[in-house]
Design a protein around this motif. Structure first.
Motif: not given
Length: 188
Positions: A89-93
């Motif tokens: 996940f990157w920044n909750k994505q």
């Protein structure tokens, strides 16, 4: 691109026309203590020795006006590849396998393994960092060879992948290029 071994020394043309971008923005002081510079009297180029040797500076020789956006580890001029979904996940994505040269999105830098320079050239090798997870990717090393030829910066990128997983073909950021935000046109 699939992440199989590519032939070494595949040249990637980068900035034949970047000097056409010279904007009217005011010069601003920049902390360059961790930069290694080369200058051929026409161009000045610097890599950040703490951020995987990613290109963090490009200007006319003698100018303090940097055309590269080096605000964080994901900007710069650097290698960035995309592979298979991996649950990161990157920044909750939801993200995917993403080895980058500069470092991860939380500000952890990629490690420089080797750095050499001479008049008008820099060579480096660095350990890839996963953009989303911050993991050091031991199966991926990046090499770059930079030469200044007149008003052109020639950068040759190489990714060496020794992993067992096959990655699907996808769009890639080769190179990932982030210029100063006030510059409106990139010519390559």
């Amino acid at each position: 691109m699939s992440c199989r071994r590519r032939p070494r020394h595949t040249p990637v043309p980068v900035f034949a026309g970047m000097l056409a971008l010279a904007g009217a923005a005011a010069d601003a002081p920049v902390d360059t203590r961790d930069f290694l510079f080369i200058d051929n009297g026409q161009l000045r180029l610097g890599v950040n020795t703490n951020w995987g040797a990613g290109v963090a500076w490009l200007s006319e020789s003698g100018s303090s006006r940097n055309w590269v956006n080096h605000f964080d580890h994901g900007r710069l001029i650097q290698q960035s590849y995309y592979g298979a979904e991996d649950g990161s996940f990157w920044n909750k994505q939801s993200w995917r396998w993403n080895p980058v040269q500069g470092g991860d999105w939380r500000g952890h830098p990629a490690r420089v393994l080797e750095l050499q320079s001479g008049p008008g050239w820099i060579r480096s090798r660095s350990q890839a960092k996963h953009w989303a997870s911050g993991e050091d990717l031991s199966e991926v090393t990046f090499s770059q060879h930079i030469t200044l030829i007149g008003r052109v910066a020639r950068i040759r990128f190489t990714m060496d992948y020794s992993g067992a997983r096959s990655h699907p073909s996808r769009h890639q950021e080769i190179p990932a290029v982030f210029v100063a935000p006030e510059l409106e046109t990139l010519v390559s």
